[in-house]
Design an enzyme around this catalytic site. Structure first.
Site, PDB file in Angstrom:
ATOM      1  N   HIS A 184      -9.741   1.397   4.850  1.00 51.96           N
ATOM      2  CA  HIS A 184      -8.486   1.710   5.540  1.00 51.96           C
ATOM      3  C   HIS A 184      -8.733   2.767   6.617  1.00 51.96           C
ATOM      4  CE1 HIS A 184      -4.375   2.818   6.371  1.00 51.96           C
ATOM      5  NE2 HIS A 184      -4.004   1.717   5.749  1.00 51.96           N
ATOM      6  N   SER A 235       3.326  -1.482  10.458  1.00 55.74           N
ATOM      7  CA  SER A 235       4.781  -1.506  10.647  1.00 55.74           C
ATOM      8  C   SER A 235       5.418  -2.864  10.363  1.00 55.74           C
ATOM      9  CB  SER A 235       5.138  -1.008  12.058  1.00 55.74           C
ATOM     10  OG  SER A 235       4.715   0.329  12.197  1.00 55.74           O
ATOM     11  N   ASN A 250       0.871  -1.183   0.000  1.00 54.23           N
ATOM     12  CA  ASN A 250       0.000   0.000   0.000  1.00 54.23           C
ATOM     13  C   ASN A 250       0.905   1.230   0.000  1.00 54.23           C
ATOM     14  OD1 ASN A 250      -1.810   2.036   0.379  1.00 54.23           O
ATOM     15  ND2 ASN A 250      -2.466   1.401   2.448  1.00 54.23           N
ATOM     16  N   TRP A 251       1.039   1.840  -1.184  1.00 54.24           N
ATOM     17  CA  TRP A 251       1.940   2.993  -1.306  1.00 54.24           C
ATOM     18  C   TRP A 251       1.350   4.251  -0.705  1.00 54.24           C
ATOM     19  CZ3 TRP A 251       4.220   2.803  -7.011  1.00 54.24           C
ATOM     20  CH2 TRP A 251       5.037   1.672  -7.124  1.00 54.24           C
ATOM     21  N   LYS A 252       0.053   4.207  -0.337  1.00 51.56           N
ATOM     22  CA  LYS A 252      -0.624   5.403   0.199  1.00 51.56           C
ATOM     23  C   LYS A 252      -0.427   6.575  -0.775  1.00 51.56           C
ATOM     24  CE  LYS A 252      -0.277   3.416   4.769  1.00 51.56           C
ATOM     25  NZ  LYS A 252      -0.171   3.615   6.196  1.00 51.56           N
ATOM     26  N   GLY A 304       2.868  -0.870   4.451  1.00 53.28           N
ATOM     27  CA  GLY A 304       2.861   0.549   4.106  1.00 53.28           C
ATOM     28  C   GLY A 304       4.251   1.042   3.770  1.00 53.28           C
ATOM     29  N   GLU A 310      -5.410  -4.387  10.771  1.00 52.16           N
ATOM     30  CA  GLU A 310      -4.399  -3.340  10.951  1.00 52.16           C
ATOM     31  C   GLU A 310      -4.721  -2.526  12.207  1.00 52.16           C
ATOM     32  OE1 GLU A 310      -2.318  -2.223   7.055  1.00 52.16           O
ATOM     33  OE2 GLU A 310      -4.116  -1.004   7.137  1.00 52.16           O
TER      34      GLU A 310
HETATM   35  P1  13P Z   1       2.845   0.917   7.740  1.00 50.08           P
HETATM   36  O1  13P Z   1       3.400  -0.378   7.214  1.00 50.08           O
HETATM   37  O2  13P Z   1       3.564   2.117   7.228  1.00 50.08           O
HETATM   38  O3  13P Z   1       2.703   0.882   9.228  1.00 50.08           O
HETATM   39  O4  13P Z   1       1.359   1.050   7.149  1.00 50.08           O
HETATM   40  C1  13P Z   1       0.476   0.026   7.356  1.00 50.08           C
HETATM   41  C2  13P Z   1      -0.726   0.302   6.557  1.00 50.08           C
HETATM   42  O5  13P Z   1      -1.508   1.169   6.895  1.00 50.08           O
HETATM   43  C3  13P Z   1      -0.907  -0.473   5.327  1.00 50.08           C
HETATM   44  O6  13P Z   1      -2.179  -0.311   4.807  1.00 50.08           O
END
Ligand code: 13P
Length: 261
Positions: free
Chosen positions: A101, A220, A8-10, A241, A172
């Site tokens: 999400h 994480s 998930n590159w956000k 993420g 999550e």
């Molecule tokens: P991180 O891996 O940066 O904690 O993000 C997790 C996340 O929200 C994936 O959708």
């Protein structure tokens, strides 16, 4: 069951060139991992860059979107400014979509009801849904378990059972997201919760279906903790993420997933 490792590159990266670089470095490794299905979910503006290059089945690499609207264009002549339909995604060779999400719940005001409509429509359009759930904090009284149960039940409300074959749950915990190097959930706690989630699914869809739904962990995930969570957490993969933007780290996670039985 193949492991599912989802990037998930956000809202990253900021430029096309960088998006191409990250994608191609991940693709090189992902295509050599027969026991892992790798899914890259870039911001929607980059989806059309990658659709063609992943069409080959044997690659084990798929595209996912980070959002989709709950209506089809037929419902309002497509008059939904800023939204993206399931059909548009499918035309770009997108097979998966992230829904629910916690960041969209928090910053975009997505409610359980909106999430339920999105899940229903995406499943109806044959997209695979990565349905995110997770508590804000883990209180000692255990009310977070009710919170998780409610989120799952609300998200899956009135969805025909036959559509659940394309459902994936991503657990999550919000307190563990984006902690970079510390504070991912403990494997033994992930294990307990994965059993709990499966029990909740059992109540919704019965034994056979509930057993077949992949449950993933996110929050994480990094090369340092991936192996233990995968071995001991009772999950079938990860939603990653920040580490998914660093090909060296993400590729290490892919290799770990390939090696864990
Ligand atoms: P991180 O891996 O940066 O904690 O993000 C997790 C996340 O929200 C994936 O959708």
């Amino acid at each position: 069951m193949k492991k599912l490792i989802i990037a998930n590159w956000k809202m990253n990266p900021q430029g096309l060139k960088e998006a191409r670089r990250i994608f191609s470095e991940i693709k090189k490794v992902a295509s050599r991992m027969p026991r892992v299905e790798t899914i890259i979910c870039p911001p929607c503006v980059y989806l059309s860059l990658f659709g063609d290059s992943i069409s080959k089945r044997r690659l084990n690499l798929r595209l996912g979107a980070q959002n989709v609207f709950w209506e089809n264009p037929s419902a309002g002549g497509g008059a939904y400014t800023g939204e993206i339909s399931a059909q548009m995604l499918k035309n770009l060779n997108v097979k998966y979509v992230i829904i629910g999400h916690s960041e969209r719940r928090k910053y975009l005001g997505e409610t359980d009801e909106m999430i339920n409509k999105k899940i229903k429509n995406a499943l109806n359009n044959n997209l695979k849904v990565i349905f995110c759930i997770g508590e804000q904090e883990r209180d000692i009284e255990g009310s977070y378990l009710y919170f998780i149960k409610n989120e799952i039940e609300a998200g899956l409300k009135n969805i025909p059972r036959k559509l659940f074959k394309n459902l994936i749950i991503a657990y999550e915990p919000i307190w563990a997201i984006n902690k970079k190097g510390k504070d991912a959930d403990k494997p033994e706690d992930v294990f307990q919760i994965s059993i709990y989630i499966r029990r909740v699914l059992l109540g919704i869809m019965g034994k056979e279906l509930s057993r077949s739904i992949p449950i993933l962990y996110g929050g994480s995930v990094e090369p340092e903790n991936a192996e233990n969570i995968l071995k001991e957490g009772g999950v079938q993969g990860f939603l990653v993420g920040h580490a998914s933007l660093v090909p060296r780290d993400f590729n290490k996670i892919l290799k770990i997933a390939q090696s864990v039985k």
